[in-house]
Write an enzyme that holds these catalytic residues in place. Sequence first.
Site, PDB file in Angstrom:
ATOM      1  N   SER A 197       0.817  -1.216   0.000  1.00 20.10           N
ATOM      2  CA  SER A 197       0.000   0.000   0.000  1.00 20.10           C
ATOM      3  C   SER A 197       0.857   1.275   0.000  1.00 20.10           C
ATOM      4  O   SER A 197       0.447   2.294  -0.561  1.00 20.10           O
ATOM      5  CB  SER A 197      -0.948  -0.015   1.206  1.00 20.10           C
ATOM      6  OG  SER A 197      -0.229  -0.165   2.401  1.00 20.10           O
ATOM      7  N   THR A 198       2.038   1.225   0.608  1.00 19.47           N
ATOM      8  CA  THR A 198       2.905   2.418   0.611  1.00 19.47           C
ATOM      9  C   THR A 198       3.495   2.634  -0.783  1.00 19.47           C
ATOM     10  O   THR A 198       3.539   3.770  -1.282  1.00 19.47           O
ATOM     11  CB  THR A 198       4.022   2.276   1.672  1.00 19.47           C
ATOM     12  OG1 THR A 198       3.454   1.739   2.866  1.00 19.47           O
ATOM     13  CG2 THR A 198       4.672   3.614   1.977  1.00 19.47           C
ATOM     14  N   ASP A 237      10.751   0.336  -2.075  1.00 20.55           N
ATOM     15  CA  ASP A 237       9.800  -0.673  -1.590  1.00 20.55           C
ATOM     16  C   ASP A 237       9.469  -0.413  -0.123  1.00 20.55           C
ATOM     17  O   ASP A 237      10.171   0.332   0.570  1.00 20.55           O
ATOM     18  CB  ASP A 237      10.401  -2.083  -1.764  1.00 20.55           C
ATOM     19  CG  ASP A 237       9.345  -3.186  -1.700  1.00 20.55           C
ATOM     20  OD1 ASP A 237       8.153  -2.880  -1.510  1.00 20.55           O
ATOM     21  OD2 ASP A 237       9.725  -4.360  -1.844  1.00 20.55           O
ATOM     22  N   GLY A 238       8.410  -1.034   0.347  1.00 21.68           N
ATOM     23  CA  GLY A 238       7.958  -0.878   1.727  1.00 21.68           C
ATOM     24  C   GLY A 238       8.519  -1.956   2.639  1.00 21.68           C
ATOM     25  O   GLY A 238       9.411  -2.717   2.259  1.00 21.68           O
ATOM     26  N   ALA A 239       7.988  -2.021   3.859  1.00 17.81           N
ATOM     27  CA  ALA A 239       8.416  -3.041   4.827  1.00 17.81           C
ATOM     28  C   ALA A 239       7.306  -3.265   5.846  1.00 17.81           C
ATOM     29  O   ALA A 239       6.459  -2.395   6.072  1.00 17.81           O
ATOM     30  CB  ALA A 239       9.689  -2.610   5.537  1.00 17.81           C
ATOM     31  N   ASP A 240       7.340  -4.436   6.461  1.00 21.33           N
ATOM     32  CA  ASP A 240       6.381  -4.751   7.530  1.00 21.33           C
ATOM     33  C   ASP A 240       6.945  -4.392   8.895  1.00 21.33           C
ATOM     34  O   ASP A 240       6.197  -4.027   9.798  1.00 21.33           O
ATOM     35  CB  ASP A 240       6.020  -6.235   7.461  1.00 21.33           C
ATOM     36  CG  ASP A 240       5.380  -6.572   6.130  1.00 21.33           C
ATOM     37  OD1 ASP A 240       4.318  -5.993   5.830  1.00 21.33           O
ATOM     38  OD2 ASP A 240       5.958  -7.355   5.364  1.00 21.33           O
ATOM     39  N   GLY A 283       7.391  -9.070   3.002  1.00 23.08           N
ATOM     40  CA  GLY A 283       6.679 -10.229   2.485  1.00 23.08           C
ATOM     41  C   GLY A 283       5.247 -10.335   2.970  1.00 23.08           C
ATOM     42  O   GLY A 283       4.560 -11.306   2.655  1.00 23.08           O
ATOM     43  N   GLY A 330       2.919  -8.808   1.813  1.00 18.49           N
ATOM     44  CA  GLY A 330       2.123  -8.845   0.580  1.00 18.49           C
ATOM     45  C   GLY A 330       2.452 -10.044  -0.292  1.00 18.49           C
ATOM     46  O   GLY A 330       1.913 -10.189  -1.390  1.00 18.49           O
ATOM     47  N   GLU A 379      11.123  -9.337  -4.546  1.00 14.78           N
ATOM     48  CA  GLU A 379      11.638  -8.149  -3.837  1.00 14.78           C
ATOM     49  C   GLU A 379      13.111  -8.309  -3.475  1.00 14.78           C
ATOM     50  O   GLU A 379      13.914  -7.388  -3.654  1.00 14.78           O
ATOM     51  CB  GLU A 379      10.796  -7.898  -2.580  1.00 14.78           C
ATOM     52  CG  GLU A 379       9.397  -7.418  -2.921  1.00 14.78           C
ATOM     53  CD  GLU A 379       8.444  -7.332  -1.742  1.00 14.78           C
ATOM     54  OE1 GLU A 379       7.379  -6.710  -1.903  1.00 14.78           O
ATOM     55  OE2 GLU A 379       8.748  -7.876  -0.670  1.00 14.78           O
TER      56      GLU A 379
HETATM   57  C1  5RP Z   1       5.117  -6.993   0.156  1.00 14.46           C
HETATM   58  C2  5RP Z   1       5.925  -6.251   1.144  1.00 14.46           C
HETATM   59  C3  5RP Z   1       5.471  -4.885   1.517  1.00 14.46           C
HETATM   60  O1  5RP Z   1       6.510  -4.007   1.292  1.00 14.46           O
HETATM   61  C4  5RP Z   1       5.092  -4.869   2.967  1.00 14.46           C
HETATM   62  O2  5RP Z   1       4.100  -5.865   3.187  1.00 14.46           O
HETATM   63  C5  5RP Z   1       4.580  -3.515   3.419  1.00 14.46           C
HETATM   64  O3  5RP Z   1       3.343  -3.247   2.865  1.00 14.46           O
HETATM   65  P1  5RP Z   1       2.530  -1.917   3.180  1.00 14.46           P
HETATM   66  O4  5RP Z   1       3.240  -0.792   2.503  1.00 14.46           O
HETATM   67  O5  5RP Z   1       1.164  -2.196   2.621  1.00 14.46           O
HETATM   68  O6  5RP Z   1       2.492  -1.748   4.690  1.00 14.46           O
HETATM   69  O7  5RP Z   1       6.923  -6.711   1.633  1.00 14.46           O
HETATM   70  O8  5RP Z   1       5.584  -8.300  -0.030  1.00 14.46           O
END
Ligand code: 5RP
Length: 221
Positions: free
Chosen positions: A30-31, A81-84, A95, A97, A103
Amino acid sequence: MSAEPGKRAAAEAALQYLDAGSVIGVGTGSTVNVFIELLAWDKGRVRAAVSSSEASTRRLKDAGIETVDLNTAGPLDLYVDGADEATRHRTLIKGGGGALTREIVIAGASRTFVCIAEASKLVGRLGAFPLPVEVIPMARSFVAREIVKRIGGRPTLREHVTTDNGNVILDIHHLGIDEPVKMERTLNDIPGIVTNGLFAIRPADVLLLGSAEGVQTLKRG
Ligand code: 5RP
């Protein structure tokens, strides 16, 4: 654009790392979707993108941005890219997503990995977010047993999910990750695991943490 302010702030801050007319890596989530929307507003900003998932490829195409294969693009200057979860050392869990394999490949192929996330993703220790592991389907049960034996935790199958590479995902709950590099290597050694969601051997180079108050930047060095 009605994104949460933290996501938008981090995505906007990533624009300064772009060289006009370049080919960049674009992640998933989403980010990143906010970042793609920003790119759509300013089309000449990138020439093309290498995408980490079918979902992002669709969004990039809808935004009028050409997507190219990593094999044709060659080395990339930038990956966004984003992160959890993220630490001050820019080690990450990714991961959520399900796109972790592409990635980690694109991060590895990129000179600079800029991670964009809401400030709430910053943690002192990784592991409260279940660690995703992409697994070849026939190895699922064996891999789950090996995970428990080698690092502990509680691996659970992510129901009704098949990755873009045709694999399944185990999410490992109840981990406290004190040595992320060591754990990443231990997991990579289990036959049947394609990728795990720790980005510690190759952490982000720049971590942009957004909130309503602004952006905190954590960099190497
Ligand atoms: C997808 C990822 C995303 O970067 C991670 O899940 C963060 O997502 P969001 O921006 O929706 O919080 O690793 O595989």
